[in-house]
Design a protein around this motif. Structure first.
Motif: not given
Length: 413
Positions: A145-158, A292-298
């Motif tokens: 396991v060597d993963i970098i998660i880029f989570r969008e931080n400003t939108e979605d249900v958050y 890995i690029v994801t929306p906020n909640l994911n």
């Protein structure tokens, strides 16, 4: 600019010139101790950072720490959980180290963590997940396991756009939906909105691809539930691919273009995975995933799940980054039942500080800090959260910090 705090003497603020950070040898770095175990893990991490910087640069560089306030500690001083002083300090200094904060469930204030990210426009939540030798991880393939998660931080249900089930606003929205769109909601339904914009999607994808290029990563995967939420998460995938093609077309190749063939030398593979399948695949074949690029909640769900693969949240760092501004924090919570007991694991906070050192270009100190932590854990000198799985006597927070500093100094000579 500041009402109840003032910058410390002996330091200078990081500046921005030509769109890039200009870092002095003595940058002022604000820190927020946070709630619960926050003061213990943040102060332990600062000591490790100081040792790594001193050892790496032989006194030619030094971080000048500046205590600022947010959360429970801020309220008696400012009458608010998030004072303007703190926001202004981070805006001025460009970087900050932050401890975990308490967020009530179902009532009370909204998350101070989320507010900081939104008010400072820290749109990229970056969460590296990598195995550290010596951690008793539950997963068969933890070392892969060597993963970098880029989570969008400003939108979605958050984004926090929601109405309580019995509020007048919720009643108005239910009536509007029924009248205008023939959508019938139960009368006891709470209502929330899930905004996902082209603008925010493109910039998180841009940040992820720039990271992949800078750190020689090979794959960027867009995680989404676009098969169900077609016009929010579906367009997250569409807009992310659009950005990759328009701005990075000479550096990327899309999975569908390969038709089962090999990725050309020097190219970054861009692909996508449905969210539920993504959870399956990071467990069954983690070596297939890189950035890995994801929306906020994911991203919130996925980063905690990925951390579990390598041993838990106690070793999971995080960063919140905008345009030439960054706040660095562990992804675990404030764990109030352990507060003040000198048993908390400061590894996640220290690894977050290592990302901060990389962010300001102090890579030698960042690498030495990581090596000091890895060496300490590999020798089974660990805090109680890890020691209980190994069946050994734990170190206190203070003792673990001292061991890491010893290894930093030894490795740096």
């Amino acid at each position: 600019m500041f009402q109840k705090i003032k910058p410390p003497e002996g330091g200078e603020f990081i500046k921005v010139e030509g769109g890039k950070l200009v870092v002095p040898p003595n940058p002022i770095v604000p820190y927020i101790e946070g709630d619960g175990i926050g003061p213990e893990v943040v102060n332990a991490a600062r000591k490790m950072v100081d040792a790594a910087v001193e050892t790496s640069y032989k006194g030619e560089r030094k971080i000048v720490w500046w205590k600022v306030y947010a959360g429970i500690e801020a309220e008696p001083i400012y009458g608010t959980l998030l004072p303007e002083d703190t926001l202004n300090a981070i805006k001025t200094a460009r970087v900050a180290l932050k401890g975990p904060m308490t967020t009530p469930i179902g009532s009370g204030w909204r998350s101070v963590n989320v507010a900081l990210r939104q008010l400072l426009d820290l749109y990229a939540n970056i969460r590296p997940v990598k195995y550290i030798k010596g951690i008793p991880a539950p997963h068969k393939y933890a070392d892969k396991v060597d993963i970098i998660i880029f989570r969008e931080n400003t939108e979605d249900v958050y984004a926090g756009i929601e109405w309580k089930y019995d509020s007048p606003e919720a009643a108005k929205i239910r009536e509007f939906l029924k009248k205008e769109f023939n959508i019938q909601l139960r009368e006891d339904s709470g209502i929330g909105l899930k905004p996902i914009s082209r603008f925010a999607t493109r910039r998180i994808m841009r940040a992820a691809l720039n990271w992949a290029i800078e750190y020689n990563r090979k794959r960027v995967t867009v995680m989404h539930k676009g098969n169900i939420m077609k016009y929010t998460e579906g367009y997250f995938k569409i807009w992310a691919f659009e950005l990759a093609k328009e701005e990075f077309g000479d550096k990327v190749v899309f999975e569908e273009e390969l038709q089962g063939g090999e990725v050309p030398e020097g190219k970054i593979l861009v692909n996508d995975r449905i969210a539920d399948n993504m959870f399956n695949q990071i467990i069954t074949r983690p070596w297939d995933y890189d950035v890995i690029v994801t929306p906020n909640l994911n991203g919130d769900y996925l980063s905690d799940a990925a951390a579990a693969l390598v041993g838990g949240l106690g070793i999971a760092p995080g960063a919140n980054v905008g345009d030439n501004i960054g706040m660095f924090e562990p992804i675990h919570g404030s764990a109030p039942k352990y507060a003040g007991k000198n048993v908390a694991n400061p590894t996640a906070t220290a690894l977050s500080a290592a990302i901060m050192l990389d962010y300001i270009g102090w890579h030698e100190a960042a690498d030495l800090l990581r090596k000091g932590i890895e060496e300490t854990i590999a020798s089974h000198k660990v805090t109680q959260d890890i020691a209980r799985h190994l069946g050994i006597e734990p170190l206190s927070t203070t003792e673990f910090t001292e061991e890491v500093i010893k290894n930093i100094k030894r490795l740096g000579t």
